[in-house]
Design a protein around this motif. Structure first.
Motif, short mmCIF file in Angstrom:
data_model
loop_
_atom_site.label_atom_id
_atom_site.label_comp_id
_atom_site.label_asym_id
_atom_site.label_seq_id
_atom_site.Cartn_x
_atom_site.Cartn_y
_atom_site.Cartn_z
N GLY A 12 4.90 -17.05 12.52
CA GLY A 12 3.73 -16.28 12.92
C GLY A 12 2.83 -15.83 11.79
N GLU A 66 3.26 -13.82 20.78
CA GLU A 66 4.18 -13.38 19.74
C GLU A 66 5.13 -14.52 19.38
OE1 GLU A 66 5.71 -9.42 19.52
OE2 GLU A 66 4.56 -8.83 21.30
N TYR A 112 1.61 -16.70 17.01
CA TYR A 112 1.42 -18.12 16.73
C TYR A 112 -0.01 -18.35 16.22
CZ TYR A 112 5.76 -19.45 19.10
OH TYR A 112 7.09 -19.59 19.45
#
Length: 259
Positions: free
Chosen positions: A148, A142, A168
């Motif tokens: 992200g 995360e 990621y």
């Protein structure tokens, strides 16, 4: 992201992982054919070596996955066993073993051949990693929202509890870094080099890339040692071996220069 190619072909969903992997192999083969004069082989002999390299990569990659992820492998369906589950370092070692046999058969110095194939391997790998991203395998931890990516497709290999979360984009990060490595190796290969230099640059470069990108991954890494994944341990071993190879060569050169 997009696990399957759309639209379906003859009513069959085509996995994007397989599509991108195939494109990676084709790009690597095309590169080798374009520069085959560097190795002094005709098209047929070169394709013969490439066949054994690909076979060794597939077998080595699958064996390493089974070795480090046996529970996941045994629990998967037959289609999943064939479709996914390859460890790159296993494929690299398998291809190296098969390549050693193939180049000896054709009486080509190993490092001369390895230097020739190294840029192609990096190119194919960079393209194949995009397939990992599209399929959702090798997913990241995360991440902050602004860094992200979000996986929402139900067919994605990202676990359901992470769907919609910012992760990621480790697959794309690795693909980009490996493509930069390819450009570097390709530039080196165009200039006179001592045999083994391009190979050393590839092994050392990718080992460092893999060691650091592993810290961003959240998928099952197959067990840990001292907080490091098996791939990180292999990366450290390969990097150390390459550094020792270069140091020994440099020492031998200095010793000869002093004679």
């Amino acid at each position: 992201m997009y696990p399957y190619l759309l639209p379906e072909i003859f009513g069959k969903a085509i996995p994007m992982y397989g599509v991108m992997t195939a494109l990676g192999y084709l790009a690597a083969i095309f590169y080798c054919l374009q520069y085959r004069e560097r190795l002094g082989l005709n098209k047929d002999k070169l394709l013969d070596i490439i066949f054994y390299l690909i076979l060794g990569a597939l077998i080595g990659g699958k064996l390493f996955f089974i070795l480090f992820n046996y529970d996941a492998f045994s629990a998967s369906t037959l289609i999943e066993k064939l479709r996914y589950g390859f460890v790159f370092f296993g494929g690299l070692i398998g291809a190296g073993a098969a390549g050693l046999w193939a180049v000896r058969k054709n009486k080509i110095p190993f490092f001369k051949a390895a230097d020739f194939f190294a840029p192609a391997v990096a190119l194919g790998h960079a393209i194949g990693r995009v397939g990992c991203f599209l399929a959702g395998c090798c997913y990241g931890k995360e991440a902050p929202q602004y860094l992200g990516v979000h996986f929402t497709d139900s067919d994605s290999l990202v676990p359901d509890h992470l769907h919609g979360h910012a992760l990621y984009p480790v697959q794309i990060i690795e693909a980009g870094l490996v493509f930069i490595l390819f450009l570097t190796l390709n530039k080196m290969a165009k200039k006179p080099q001592k045999e083994g230099n391009v190979t050393a640059a590839y092994v050392l470069g990718y080992s460092l890339i893999r060691f650091f990108t592993e810290f961003m991954r959240a998928d099952d890494r197959g067990g840990f040692f001292l907080g490091l994944s098996p791939s990180q341990i292999i990366a450290l071993i390969l990097a150390a071996a390459t550094a020792a190879f270069l140091a020994k060569r440099n020492y031998a050169k200095k010793a000869n220069d002093n004679i």
